[in-house]
Motif scaffolding. Structure first.
Motif, PDB file in Angstrom:
ATOM      1  N   LEU A  79     -14.833   7.609   3.445  1.00 24.70           N
ATOM      2  CA  LEU A  79     -14.947   6.199   3.129  1.00 24.70           C
ATOM      3  C   LEU A  79     -14.853   5.399   4.418  1.00 24.70           C
ATOM      4  CD1 LEU A  79     -12.868   7.632   0.802  1.00 24.70           C
ATOM      5  CD2 LEU A  79     -13.453   5.474  -0.313  1.00 24.70           C
ATOM      6  N   SER A  80     -15.832   4.540   4.636  1.00 23.10           N
ATOM      7  CA  SER A  80     -15.887   3.748   5.854  1.00 23.10           C
ATOM      8  C   SER A  80     -15.087   2.466   5.693  1.00 23.10           C
ATOM      9  CB  SER A  80     -17.342   3.407   6.189  1.00 23.10           C
ATOM     10  OG  SER A  80     -17.412   2.583   7.330  1.00 23.10           O
ATOM     11  N   ALA A  81     -14.216   2.188   6.663  1.00 25.47           N
ATOM     12  CA  ALA A  81     -13.420   0.957   6.629  1.00 25.47           C
ATOM     13  C   ALA A  81     -12.858   0.678   8.017  1.00 25.47           C
ATOM     14  CB  ALA A  81     -12.277   1.080   5.628  1.00 25.47           C
ATOM     15  N   ASP A  82     -12.776  -0.597   8.353  1.00 25.49           N
ATOM     16  CA  ASP A  82     -12.083  -1.031   9.559  1.00 25.49           C
ATOM     17  C   ASP A  82     -10.684  -1.452   9.124  1.00 25.49           C
ATOM     18  OD1 ASP A  82     -11.018  -2.230  11.775  1.00 25.49           O
ATOM     19  OD2 ASP A  82     -12.726  -3.528  12.186  1.00 25.49           O
ATOM     20  N   ALA A  83      -9.731  -0.571   9.327  1.00 30.40           N
ATOM     21  CA  ALA A  83      -8.373  -0.791   8.804  1.00 30.40           C
ATOM     22  C   ALA A  83      -7.610  -1.882   9.532  1.00 30.40           C
ATOM     23  CB  ALA A  83      -7.578   0.514   8.860  1.00 30.40           C
ATOM     24  N   SER A  84      -8.211  -2.483  10.570  1.00 32.02           N
ATOM     25  CA  SER A  84      -7.535  -3.605  11.211  1.00 32.02           C
ATOM     26  C   SER A  84      -7.630  -4.870  10.365  1.00 32.02           C
ATOM     27  CB  SER A  84      -8.116  -3.864  12.607  1.00 32.02           C
ATOM     28  OG  SER A  84      -9.443  -4.343  12.528  1.00 32.02           O
ATOM     29  N   HIS A  85      -8.414  -4.797   9.288  1.00 25.28           N
ATOM     30  CA  HIS A  85      -8.512  -5.908   8.338  1.00 25.28           C
ATOM     31  C   HIS A  85      -7.923  -5.464   7.000  1.00 25.28           C
ATOM     32  CE1 HIS A  85     -11.060  -7.928  11.226  1.00 25.28           C
ATOM     33  NE2 HIS A  85     -11.930  -6.931  11.190  1.00 25.28           N
ATOM     34  N   LEU A  86      -6.859  -6.123   6.558  1.00 23.82           N
ATOM     35  CA  LEU A  86      -6.216  -5.708   5.310  1.00 23.82           C
ATOM     36  C   LEU A  86      -7.147  -5.819   4.113  1.00 23.82           C
ATOM     37  CD1 LEU A  86      -3.609  -5.352   6.854  1.00 23.82           C
ATOM     38  CD2 LEU A  86      -2.413  -6.618   5.066  1.00 23.82           C
ATOM     39  N   ARG A  87      -8.104  -6.729   4.159  1.00 25.77           N
ATOM     40  CA  ARG A  87      -9.037  -6.831   3.035  1.00 25.77           C
ATOM     41  C   ARG A  87      -9.881  -5.566   2.923  1.00 25.77           C
ATOM     42  NH1 ARG A  87     -10.450 -10.395   6.961  1.00 25.77           N
ATOM     43  NH2 ARG A  87     -12.443 -10.087   8.054  1.00 25.77           N
ATOM     44  N   GLU A  88     -10.157  -4.916   4.053  1.00 25.99           N
ATOM     45  CA  GLU A  88     -10.895  -3.652   3.994  1.00 25.99           C
ATOM     46  C   GLU A  88      -9.992  -2.510   3.533  1.00 25.99           C
ATOM     47  OE1 GLU A  88     -13.855  -2.518   6.741  1.00 25.99           O
ATOM     48  OE2 GLU A  88     -14.175  -4.549   7.511  1.00 25.99           O
ATOM     49  N   VAL A  89      -8.721  -2.568   3.895  1.00 27.03           N
ATOM     50  CA  VAL A  89      -7.754  -1.594   3.368  1.00 27.03           C
ATOM     51  C   VAL A  89      -7.701  -1.707   1.849  1.00 27.03           C
ATOM     52  CG1 VAL A  89      -5.324  -0.930   3.286  1.00 27.03           C
ATOM     53  CG2 VAL A  89      -6.364  -1.582   5.474  1.00 27.03           C
ATOM     54  N   ASP A  90      -7.610  -2.932   1.354  1.00 25.65           N
ATOM     55  CA  ASP A  90      -7.556  -3.150  -0.089  1.00 25.65           C
ATOM     56  C   ASP A  90      -8.840  -2.669  -0.758  1.00 25.65           C
ATOM     57  OD1 ASP A  90      -5.074  -4.281   0.240  1.00 25.65           O
ATOM     58  OD2 ASP A  90      -5.760  -6.353   0.034  1.00 25.65           O
ATOM     59  N   ALA A  91      -9.976  -2.933  -0.126  1.00 25.07           N
ATOM     60  CA  ALA A  91     -11.259  -2.550  -0.712  1.00 25.07           C
ATOM     61  C   ALA A  91     -11.398  -1.036  -0.817  1.00 25.07           C
ATOM     62  CB  ALA A  91     -12.412  -3.128   0.115  1.00 25.07           C
ATOM     63  N   VAL A  92     -10.990  -0.313   0.224  1.00 25.70           N
ATOM     64  CA  VAL A  92     -11.121   1.143   0.186  1.00 25.70           C
ATOM     65  C   VAL A  92     -10.137   1.748  -0.811  1.00 25.70           C
ATOM     66  CG1 VAL A  92      -9.511   1.850   2.030  1.00 25.70           C
ATOM     67  CG2 VAL A  92     -11.604   3.123   1.680  1.00 25.70           C
ATOM     68  N   CYS A  93      -8.961   1.159  -0.940  1.00 25.72           N
ATOM     69  CA  CYS A  93      -8.000   1.641  -1.938  1.00 25.72           C
ATOM     70  C   CYS A  93      -8.517   1.391  -3.358  1.00 25.72           C
ATOM     71  CB  CYS A  93      -6.647   0.970  -1.742  1.00 25.72           C
ATOM     72  SG  CYS A  93      -5.755   1.520  -0.269  1.00 25.72           S
ATOM     73  N   GLN A  94      -9.204   0.265  -3.537  1.00 26.74           N
ATOM     74  CA  GLN A  94      -9.793  -0.036  -4.842  1.00 26.74           C
ATOM     75  C   GLN A  94     -10.886   0.969  -5.183  1.00 26.74           C
ATOM     76  OE1 GLN A  94      -8.404  -2.387  -6.703  1.00 26.74           O
ATOM     77  NE2 GLN A  94      -9.747  -1.945  -8.435  1.00 26.74           N
ATOM     78  N   LYS A  95     -11.686   1.362  -4.173  1.00 25.25           N
ATOM     79  CA  LYS A  95     -12.717   2.382  -4.391  1.00 25.25           C
ATOM     80  C   LYS A  95     -12.095   3.725  -4.767  1.00 25.25           C
ATOM     81  CE  LYS A  95     -16.214   0.548  -1.190  1.00 25.25           C
ATOM     82  NZ  LYS A  95     -16.942   0.817   0.096  1.00 25.25           N
ATOM     83  N   LEU A  96     -10.954   4.022  -4.158  1.00 25.81           N
ATOM     84  CA  LEU A  96     -10.299   5.308  -4.398  1.00 25.81           C
ATOM     85  C   LEU A  96      -9.609   5.376  -5.760  1.00 25.81           C
ATOM     86  CD1 LEU A  96      -8.682   5.868  -0.892  1.00 25.81           C
ATOM     87  CD2 LEU A  96     -10.244   7.462  -2.026  1.00 25.81           C
ATOM     88  N   LYS A  97      -9.228   4.239  -6.281  1.00 26.31           N
ATOM     89  CA  LYS A  97      -8.397   4.188  -7.485  1.00 26.31           C
ATOM     90  C   LYS A  97      -8.925   5.050  -8.637  1.00 26.31           C
ATOM     91  CE  LYS A  97      -5.844   0.835 -10.289  1.00 26.31           C
ATOM     92  NZ  LYS A  97      -5.626  -0.615 -10.554  1.00 26.31           N
TER      93      LYS A  97
END
Length: 308
Positions: A79-97
């Motif tokens: 899963l691609s994400a720039d973890a320096s942005h919390l909104r991208e952390v949230d988005a990738v966690c939502q995809k994983l859910k």
């Protein structure tokens, strides 16, 4: 208690029977310690499910191929994400859910050396976000999946044992930033936050690890190709290979002696790569007496609102 390489290899060899269906998420798993540990874990477990989060899709595809060649019986995703942005952390966690009914291991290595401050979201140093806030956000988002596991563990590889005295008005490093201060604040905040999280989530064990000196692309990445190569060469006599580091960290991620609070009365560990306790009791006792686990976590939740 420190282990020998032979002992941990023997332990890792038991995982096919003991932990045949592990589910793991590696944040920062496209290179270095994260990648080598993911590969070693894939080889040690019978039918692993491994998710890799990283910024570089090309490197992500390469990791998936390496995982498949190591153990074709596993299930692997990038899963691609720039973890320096919390909104991208949230988005990738939502995809994983939907895919994570339970999570056995959350393994994080994001962030690295930083010789200058680079302001990111809310004017907080980008590397400080990666080394601390983003890691804590992954934990917060994934606690339900971790709690659904029979043996959940969070492993954060950073600066275990390198804690320092920190100031309450500088948690975000806006007041004062330096190379050593940045590393020390992140390490200290991870350790005290782990203690707070372990007390609130007693079924999960939390490890803050120190990786030792590992031969990875880290030096070239942060110091440049010439100086990085020189530093890498000079450190060769005291460094371990990336592959060996993966073996050690597979052990840390699965060893029974680092159990959750329910089982051991502890739940939060500060460890060297070989399992040796690196807790600086003087510093940690002072931080606890000042109630820094609670204060730091409150600051973290407040900062999440500004960064998300």
């Amino acid at each position: 208690m420190a282990q020998t390489l032979t002992q941990i290899r023997n332990w890792n060899a038991t995982l096919k029977a003991a932990r045949p269906n592990m589910v793991a998420l590696f944040v920062g798993g496209t290179g270095g310690i994260g990648r080598s540990t993911a590969v070693k874990l894939a080889g040690a477990v019978a039918t692993p499910t491994i998710f890799i989060v990283g910024r570089n899709e090309k490197e992500g595809a390469e990791v998936l191929e390496e995982l498949k060649s190591t153990n074709n019986n596993g299930t692997y995703s990038f899963l691609s994400a720039d973890a320096s942005h919390l909104r991208e952390v949230d988005a990738v966690c939502q995809k994983l859910k939907p895919e994570l009914s339970s999570l056995d291991l959350l393994f994080m290595t994001i962030g690295g050396l930083s010789f200058s401050k680079i302001e990111g979201d809310n004017n907080i140093d980008v590397n400080h976000i990666l080394r601390y806030y983003s890691r804590m956000r992954f934990i917060q988002n994934l606690i339900p999946a971790l709690e659904a596991s029979k043996s959940p563990r969070v492993v954060s590889i950073l600066g275990g044992g390198k804690e320092i005295k920190i100031e309450e008005d500088n948690f975000d490093l806006k007041k004062s930033w330096s190379f050593t201060g940045g590393a020390g604040y992140a390490s200290t905040m991870v350790s005290v936050a782990h203690e707070k999280l372990a007390s609130e989530n007693p079924s999960i064990s939390f490890i803050h690890g120190f990786p030792g000196v590992v031969s990875t692309p880290l030096f070239k990445k942060f110091l440049g190709p010439i100086f990085g190569s020189i530093v890498g060469f000079l450190s060769t006599p005291v460094s371990m290979s990336s592959s060996e580091s993966g073996e050690w960290h597979t052990y840390l991620s699965t060893a029974e002696q680092f159990k959750s609070k329910d089982a051991s009365g502890n739940g939060s560990y500060i460890l060297n790569y070989d399992g040796k306790d690196l807790t600086n009791e003087a510093i940690m006792t002072e931080l606890r007496e000042k109630d820094f686990p609670t204060i730091v976590w409150k600051h973290t939740l407040d900062t999440f609102e500004k960064l998300a």
